[in-house]
Design an enzyme around this catalytic site. Structure first.
Site: not given
Length: 106
Positions: A65-67, A94
């Site tokens: 996961c990232c932004y 996220m």
């Protein structure tokens, strides 16, 4: 068997985490991670990447996961190429996760 990483929704990611004890890799910066992340997520960057690769079971599903779900795609492909055969990029990142699921702070 996957030949590349797979893109999944936050709900699919939550199911993998809950039902298959998927590893969760968070590639966001340290301050953002500290402000909230998926329970038991491991923040991975260039400084701890080798240690992460050497110390985790590559047969477990891996959710990256990232932004927003963009950077996680190339990271998920890299993890796949390093032997994580069930490598997933979480669409929406996220930003999407926090709408539907709780986060923990460091």
């Amino acid at each position: 068997m996957l030949s590349v990483f797979k893109r999944i929704s936050v709900d699919e990611a939550a199911t993998l985490i809950e039902e298959q004890q998927a590893l969760v890799v968070d590639i966001r910066d340290v301050n953002t991670f500290a402000n909230g992340h998926i329970n038991q997520a491991i923040r991975v960057d260039n400084d701890n990447l080798r240690q992460f690769l050497d110390s985790n079971d590559k047969s477990r599903p891996l959710v990256v996961c990232c932004y927003h779900g963009n950077s996680s795609q190339s990271a998920a492909q890299m993890f796949f190429e390093q032997g994580f055969t069930q490598s997933y990029s979480m669409d929406g990142g996220m930003c999407e996760w926090v709408i539907k699921h709780p986060v923990v702070s460091s």
